[in-house]
Design a protein around this motif. Structure first.
Motif, PDB file in Angstrom:
ATOM      1  N   UNK A 151       2.959  -6.882   7.288  1.00 41.84           N
ATOM      2  CA  UNK A 151       3.564  -7.204   5.993  1.00 41.84           C
ATOM      3  C   UNK A 151       4.916  -6.519   5.832  1.00 41.84           C
ATOM      4  N   UNK A 152       5.026  -5.298   6.330  1.00 45.78           N
ATOM      5  CA  UNK A 152       6.292  -4.561   6.222  1.00 45.78           C
ATOM      6  C   UNK A 152       7.384  -5.162   7.104  1.00 45.78           C
ATOM      7  N   UNK A 153       7.009  -6.048   8.010  1.00 43.40           N
ATOM      8  CA  UNK A 153       7.979  -6.674   8.900  1.00 43.40           C
ATOM      9  C   UNK A 153       8.525  -7.999   8.407  1.00 43.40           C
ATOM     10  N   UNK A 154       8.014  -8.485   7.275  1.00 40.25           N
ATOM     11  CA  UNK A 154       8.459  -9.773   6.754  1.00 40.25           C
ATOM     12  C   UNK A 154       9.515  -9.592   5.670  1.00 40.25           C
ATOM     13  N   UNK A 155       9.596 -10.564   4.806  1.00 43.84           N
ATOM     14  CA  UNK A 155      10.606 -10.559   3.745  1.00 43.84           C
ATOM     15  C   UNK A 155      10.136  -9.743   2.534  1.00 43.84           C
ATOM     16  N   UNK A 156      10.938  -9.765   1.484  1.00 51.96           N
ATOM     17  CA  UNK A 156      10.725  -8.873   0.348  1.00 51.96           C
ATOM     18  C   UNK A 156       9.368  -9.045  -0.303  1.00 51.96           C
ATOM     19  N   UNK A 157       8.852 -10.257  -0.398  1.00 47.32           N
ATOM     20  CA  UNK A 157       7.584 -10.474  -1.096  1.00 47.32           C
ATOM     21  C   UNK A 157       6.436  -9.719  -0.416  1.00 47.32           C
ATOM     22  N   UNK A 158       6.372  -9.844   0.887  1.00 49.01           N
ATOM     23  CA  UNK A 158       5.297  -9.154   1.612  1.00 49.01           C
ATOM     24  C   UNK A 158       5.550  -7.651   1.672  1.00 49.01           C
ATOM     25  N   UNK A 159       6.795  -7.243   1.769  1.00 42.83           N
ATOM     26  CA  UNK A 159       7.103  -5.811   1.795  1.00 42.83           C
ATOM     27  C   UNK A 159       6.776  -5.156   0.454  1.00 42.83           C
ATOM     28  N   UNK A 160       7.093  -5.835  -0.639  1.00 46.40           N
ATOM     29  CA  UNK A 160       6.765  -5.316  -1.964  1.00 46.40           C
ATOM     30  C   UNK A 160       5.248  -5.160  -2.094  1.00 46.40           C
ATOM     31  N   UNK A 161       4.508  -6.167  -1.687  1.00 45.40           N
ATOM     32  CA  UNK A 161       3.047  -6.114  -1.759  1.00 45.40           C
ATOM     33  C   UNK A 161       2.506  -4.992  -0.882  1.00 45.40           C
ATOM     34  N   UNK A 162       3.019  -4.868   0.339  1.00 47.22           N
ATOM     35  CA  UNK A 162       2.572  -3.803   1.243  1.00 47.22           C
ATOM     36  C   UNK A 162       2.852  -2.429   0.647  1.00 47.22           C
ATOM     37  N   UNK A 163       4.020  -2.247   0.067  1.00 44.53           N
ATOM     38  CA  UNK A 163       4.353  -0.961  -0.550  1.00 44.53           C
ATOM     39  C   UNK A 163       3.362  -0.592  -1.636  1.00 44.53           C
ATOM     40  N   UNK A 164       2.994  -1.567  -2.445  1.00 45.30           N
ATOM     41  CA  UNK A 164       2.006  -1.313  -3.492  1.00 45.30           C
ATOM     42  C   UNK A 164       0.633  -0.996  -2.910  1.00 45.30           C
ATOM     43  N   UNK A 165       0.204  -1.749  -1.911  1.00 46.93           N
ATOM     44  CA  UNK A 165      -1.099  -1.496  -1.301  1.00 46.93           C
ATOM     45  C   UNK A 165      -1.135  -0.103  -0.665  1.00 46.93           C
ATOM     46  N   UNK A 166      -0.046   0.273  -0.030  1.00 49.90           N
ATOM     47  CA  UNK A 166       0.067   1.607   0.569  1.00 49.90           C
ATOM     48  C   UNK A 166       0.003   2.678  -0.514  1.00 49.90           C
ATOM     49  N   UNK A 167       0.720   2.471  -1.594  1.00 48.57           N
ATOM     50  CA  UNK A 167       0.731   3.442  -2.683  1.00 48.57           C
ATOM     51  C   UNK A 167      -0.604   3.545  -3.394  1.00 48.57           C
ATOM     52  N   UNK A 168      -1.214   2.412  -3.676  1.00 48.06           N
ATOM     53  CA  UNK A 168      -2.504   2.418  -4.372  1.00 48.06           C
ATOM     54  C   UNK A 168      -3.545   3.167  -3.550  1.00 48.06           C
ATOM     55  N   UNK A 169      -3.569   2.927  -2.247  1.00 52.90           N
ATOM     56  CA  UNK A 169      -4.564   3.572  -1.386  1.00 52.90           C
ATOM     57  C   UNK A 169      -4.080   4.916  -0.833  1.00 52.90           C
ATOM     58  N   UNK A 170      -2.891   5.312  -1.226  1.00 54.55           N
ATOM     59  CA  UNK A 170      -2.287   6.579  -0.778  1.00 54.55           C
ATOM     60  C   UNK A 170      -2.337   6.747   0.746  1.00 54.55           C
ATOM     61  N   UNK A 171      -1.825   5.777   1.437  1.00 57.34           N
ATOM     62  CA  UNK A 171      -1.796   5.821   2.909  1.00 57.34           C
ATOM     63  C   UNK A 171      -0.548   6.561   3.361  1.00 57.34           C
ATOM     64  N   UNK A 172      -0.662   7.864   3.323  1.00 58.22           N
ATOM     65  CA  UNK A 172       0.480   8.728   3.622  1.00 58.22           C
ATOM     66  C   UNK A 172       0.990   8.580   5.043  1.00 58.22           C
ATOM     67  N   UNK A 173       0.195   8.031   5.937  1.00 59.73           N
ATOM     68  CA  UNK A 173       0.652   7.829   7.311  1.00 59.73           C
ATOM     69  C   UNK A 173       1.808   6.824   7.375  1.00 59.73           C
ATOM     70  N   UNK A 174       2.050   6.091   6.293  1.00 57.08           N
ATOM     71  CA  UNK A 174       3.164   5.150   6.239  1.00 57.08           C
ATOM     72  C   UNK A 174       4.426   5.771   5.632  1.00 57.08           C
TER      73      UNK A 174
END
Length: 187
Positions: free
Chosen positions: A49-72
């Protein structure tokens, strides 16, 4: 098929903040799906998702933040600093605010050092400052001093027709996002 919430796909709901409104009828369903998807998605899918355009990157950023995936942290820090696409940077700032460490403050500081002097660009400076202020460090002090970089940037983008952003407003907006996530997810 993409789920819709009030006729809108997830990325538009995330980008607009509609889910923060207590009167939006779809908040509970939207939130349940967001939390479940944040827990279920694997790292390879997030990386894709982080490799695509803004829509998928925005969604990935939120999913990462919600789940606190600090490895990202490093990956979203690189994407934030590169500012290759619109809108997704605010999600990266949300994730960094959720992680809440000194390393996150350093990424946000580096972003502001790079982009606040650019008074011709309105990127994710407001979201970055809000996240930095949320972290409660003194990193933001030099940006928010009277007649400092923040004030100069606001004047510059104001000439381009962008609204005046106060640091307090940006902190409040970040707090709303983080408290929303805190209210629905594990600490």
């Amino acid at each position: 098929m993409t789920r819709l919430y009030g006729g809108l796909p997830r990325y538009l709901v995330l980008n607009g903040g509609r889910f923060l409104g207590p009167r939006w009828w779809h908040t509970t369903r939207f939130t349940r799906h967001l939390i479940a998807d944040a827990a279920a998605i694997n790292d390879e899918e997030l990386e894709a998702l982080l490799g695509y355009k803004w829509r998928s990157r925005l969604t990935a950023g939120w999913l990462i933040g919600v789940d606190r995936r600090e490895r990202f942290r490093a990956r979203i820090g690189d994407l934030l600093l590169a500012s290759e696409v619109c809108y997704s940077g605010s999600a990266y700032c949300f994730a960094l605010a959720r992680f809440g460490t000194h390393a996150d403050a350093e990424i946000l500081t580096a972003y502001l050092d790079r982009y606040l002097p650019r008074t011709d660009l309105h990127y994710d400076q407001p979201a970055a400052l809000g996240a930095l202020l949320r972290l409660g460090t003194h990193h933001a002090d030099r940006f928010t001093d009277p007649d400092g970089l923040w004030d100069e940037w606001v004047k510059g983008v104001g000439r381009l027709g962008y609204p005046n952003h106060t640091p307090a407003e940006q902190r409040r907006w970040t707090d709303l996002h983080c408290e929303f996530a805190n209210g629905w997810t594990r600490p």
